[in-house]
Motif scaffolding. Structure first.
Motif, PDB file in Angstrom:
ATOM      1  N   ARG A 186       0.834  -1.209   0.000  1.00  0.00           N
ATOM      2  CA  ARG A 186       0.000   0.000   0.000  1.00  0.00           C
ATOM      3  C   ARG A 186       0.862   1.250   0.000  1.00  0.00           C
ATOM      4  NH1 ARG A 186      -5.497  -0.453   1.701  1.00  0.00           N
ATOM      5  NH2 ARG A 186      -6.127  -2.654   1.726  1.00  0.00           N
ATOM      6  N   VAL A 187       0.307   2.308  -0.562  1.00  0.00           N
ATOM      7  CA  VAL A 187       1.000   3.588  -0.635  1.00  0.00           C
ATOM      8  C   VAL A 187       0.079   4.680  -0.101  1.00  0.00           C
ATOM      9  CG1 VAL A 187       0.212   3.988  -3.020  1.00  0.00           C
ATOM     10  CG2 VAL A 187       2.246   5.154  -2.173  1.00  0.00           C
ATOM     11  N   LEU A 188       0.651   5.653   0.566  1.00  0.00           N
ATOM     12  CA  LEU A 188      -0.130   6.766   1.113  1.00  0.00           C
ATOM     13  C   LEU A 188      -0.320   7.823   0.037  1.00  0.00           C
ATOM     14  CD1 LEU A 188      -1.337   7.822   3.870  1.00  0.00           C
ATOM     15  CD2 LEU A 188       0.628   9.361   3.884  1.00  0.00           C
ATOM     16  N   MET A 189      -1.578   8.211  -0.192  1.00  0.00           N
ATOM     17  CA  MET A 189      -1.911   9.240  -1.164  1.00  0.00           C
ATOM     18  C   MET A 189      -2.826  10.279  -0.513  1.00  0.00           C
ATOM     19  SD  MET A 189      -0.407   8.001  -3.894  1.00  0.00           S
ATOM     20  CE  MET A 189      -1.017   9.186  -5.090  1.00  0.00           C
ATOM     21  N   GLY A 190      -2.737  11.514  -0.994  1.00  0.00           N
ATOM     22  CA  GLY A 190      -3.627  12.564  -0.522  1.00  0.00           C
ATOM     23  C   GLY A 190      -4.238  13.300  -1.699  1.00  0.00           C
ATOM     24  N   GLU A 211      -1.295   5.838  11.340  1.00  0.00           N
ATOM     25  CA  GLU A 211      -2.386   6.397  10.556  1.00  0.00           C
ATOM     26  C   GLU A 211      -2.304   7.920  10.470  1.00  0.00           C
ATOM     27  OE1 GLU A 211      -4.333   4.716   8.747  1.00  0.00           O
ATOM     28  OE2 GLU A 211      -3.723   2.764   9.532  1.00  0.00           O
ATOM     29  N   PRO A 212      -2.656   8.487   9.307  1.00  0.00           N
ATOM     30  CA  PRO A 212      -2.646   9.941   9.151  1.00  0.00           C
ATOM     31  C   PRO A 212      -3.741  10.605   9.956  1.00  0.00           C
ATOM     32  CG  PRO A 212      -3.590   8.905   7.214  1.00  0.00           C
ATOM     33  CD  PRO A 212      -3.063   7.796   8.085  1.00  0.00           C
ATOM     34  N   THR A 213      -3.533  11.872  10.278  1.00  0.00           N
ATOM     35  CA  THR A 213      -4.560  12.690  10.914  1.00  0.00           C
ATOM     36  C   THR A 213      -4.980  13.763   9.913  1.00  0.00           C
ATOM     37  OG1 THR A 213      -2.919  14.172  11.879  1.00  0.00           O
ATOM     38  CG2 THR A 213      -3.565  12.272  13.187  1.00  0.00           C
ATOM     39  N   GLN A 214      -5.677  14.764  10.361  1.00  0.00           N
ATOM     40  CA  GLN A 214      -6.217  15.757   9.437  1.00  0.00           C
ATOM     41  C   GLN A 214      -5.143  16.579   8.745  1.00  0.00           C
ATOM     42  OE1 GLN A 214      -9.064  18.344  11.213  1.00  0.00           O
ATOM     43  NE2 GLN A 214      -9.534  19.427   9.326  1.00  0.00           N
ATOM     44  N   GLY A 215      -4.019  16.824   9.413  1.00  0.00           N
ATOM     45  CA  GLY A 215      -2.983  17.662   8.821  1.00  0.00           C
ATOM     46  C   GLY A 215      -3.424  19.107   8.700  1.00  0.00           C
ATOM     47  N   CYS A 216      -2.808  19.846   7.786  1.00  0.00           N
ATOM     48  CA  CYS A 216      -3.048  21.288   7.658  1.00  0.00           C
ATOM     49  C   CYS A 216      -4.242  21.623   6.781  1.00  0.00           C
ATOM     50  CB  CYS A 216      -1.801  21.965   7.106  1.00  0.00           C
ATOM     51  SG  CYS A 216      -1.388  21.445   5.407  1.00  0.00           S
ATOM     52  N   GLY A 217      -4.847  20.634   6.148  1.00  0.00           N
ATOM     53  CA  GLY A 217      -5.993  20.891   5.298  1.00  0.00           C
ATOM     54  C   GLY A 217      -5.670  21.046   3.826  1.00  0.00           C
ATOM     55  N   GLU A 218      -4.392  21.023   3.468  1.00  0.00           N
ATOM     56  CA  GLU A 218      -4.039  21.131   2.057  1.00  0.00           C
ATOM     57  C   GLU A 218      -4.539  19.926   1.275  1.00  0.00           C
ATOM     58  OE1 GLU A 218      -0.091  21.721  -0.780  1.00  0.00           O
ATOM     59  OE2 GLU A 218      -0.059  22.429   1.299  1.00  0.00           O
ATOM     60  N   LEU A 219      -4.568  18.774   1.942  1.00  0.00           N
ATOM     61  CA  LEU A 219      -5.115  17.557   1.358  1.00  0.00           C
ATOM     62  C   LEU A 219      -6.471  17.303   2.008  1.00  0.00           C
ATOM     63  CD1 LEU A 219      -1.895  15.349   1.501  1.00  0.00           C
ATOM     64  CD2 LEU A 219      -2.703  16.743  -0.422  1.00  0.00           C
ATOM     65  N   ASP A 220      -7.518  17.221   1.200  1.00  0.00           N
ATOM     66  CA  ASP A 220      -8.845  17.076   1.806  1.00  0.00           C
ATOM     67  C   ASP A 220      -9.236  15.621   2.071  1.00  0.00           C
ATOM     68  OD1 ASP A 220      -9.498  16.137  -0.707  1.00  0.00           O
ATOM     69  OD2 ASP A 220     -10.935  17.730  -1.173  1.00  0.00           O
ATOM     70  N   GLU A 221      -8.413  14.677   1.596  1.00  0.00           N
ATOM     71  CA  GLU A 221      -8.597  13.268   1.913  1.00  0.00           C
ATOM     72  C   GLU A 221      -7.235  12.595   1.888  1.00  0.00           C
ATOM     73  OE1 GLU A 221     -11.144   9.333   0.446  1.00  0.00           O
ATOM     74  OE2 GLU A 221     -11.599  11.318  -0.375  1.00  0.00           O
ATOM     75  N   ILE A 222      -6.977  11.730   2.855  1.00  0.00           N
ATOM     76  CA  ILE A 222      -5.699  11.034   2.959  1.00  0.00           C
ATOM     77  C   ILE A 222      -5.988   9.571   3.241  1.00  0.00           C
ATOM     78  CG2 ILE A 222      -3.457  10.955   4.135  1.00  0.00           C
ATOM     79  CD1 ILE A 222      -4.194  13.781   5.279  1.00  0.00           C
ATOM     80  N   ALA A 223      -5.355   8.664   2.493  1.00  0.00           N
ATOM     81  CA  ALA A 223      -5.651   7.242   2.685  1.00  0.00           C
ATOM     82  C   ALA A 223      -4.527   6.383   2.144  1.00  0.00           C
ATOM     83  CB  ALA A 223      -6.967   6.886   1.987  1.00  0.00           C
TER      84      ALA A 223
END
Length: 230
Positions: A36-40, A169-181
């Motif tokens: 798996r790879v992390l994408m935003g 697991e990712p959290t919300q972050g700064c909002g630049e990415l509106d979905e992270i998975a």
């Protein structure tokens, strides 16, 4: 099998809108967790590649030159970066990749360390109780945005295993990415990706079988895309 670079799609991803400007140094981090790879997904309001799925990353900041870290890049990564730039700048770009990933996803790549109070972009990361671990990063690709785009970057791509994260697991972050998975590699390739992201994703897949393959360098020369390896 090497993924071909889609030059036509690359031009469509970021149409020519402005006069030429100098590319800014940037870095991107590709995180792998098994297959798996992390994408935003970039928020739709962005000027540059809105709503596209990308790897976390961003531009080099002055504080990346002086940020504390632990570990050293492996010899092959260090040698390949040294060919392109002074070692100090190569180190700073690796730190850019770690910092931008933290800002955009909340994921902390590094080794546990006492929280430290620092000013600027590294403040939140250091307060999380970690030091960036440069030994976790491998240099895998370079790309320069074509001339005339609203944003131009000279981006270096690094890959790291998710085992180097302090939490999975990712959290919300700064909002630049509106979905992270996290996506299986096959599924990630079917997302709405910029051409360069799709190309580098294929490169990462190929490196699973051939980790010694030279990193590609993608740029436009005399109006045509050029991909070389060194």
């Amino acid at each position: 099998m090497t993924t071909p670079f889609d030059a036509r799609q690359d031009l469509a991803d970021a149409p020519r809108v402005v006069r030429d400007q100098k590319p800014r140094d940037a870095a991107t981090l590709i995180l792998l967790r098994g297959d798996r790879v992390l994408m935003g997904r970039r928020a739709p309001g962005h000027v540059f590649m809105p709503s596209k799925w990308v790897f976390p990353g961003g531009r080099l900041e002055r504080s990346d030159f002086t940020a504390a870290s632990t570990g050293r890049p492996d010899g092959r990564t260090a040698a390949r970066l040294d060919v392109q730039m002074p070692a100090r700048r190569g180190r700073a770009l690796m730190l850019t990749a770690v910092r931008e990933t933290f800002e955009e996803t909340g994921l902390v790549l590094g080794a546990p360390a006492p929280p430290a109070s620092v000013a600027g972009p590294w403040r939140a990361y250091r307060q999380s109780g970690a030091l960036p671990d440069l030994s976790a990063l491998t240099y895998v690709a370079r790309a320069i945005t074509p001339p005339g785009r609203a944003r131009r970057f000279d981006a270096r791509f690094f890959v790291a295993d998710a085992s180097s994260l302090l939490h999975p697991e990712p959290t919300q972050g700064c909002g630049e990415l509106d979905e992270i998975a996290w996506f299986p590699l096959d599924e990630a390739e079917r997302l709405d990706l910029p051409a360069i992201t799709r190309f580098v994703l294929g490169e990462v897949r190929d490196r699973l079988d051939d980790p010694d393959r030279p990193p590609p360098f993608v740029r436009m020369v005399r109006g045509r895309h050029l991909v070389t390896r060194a």
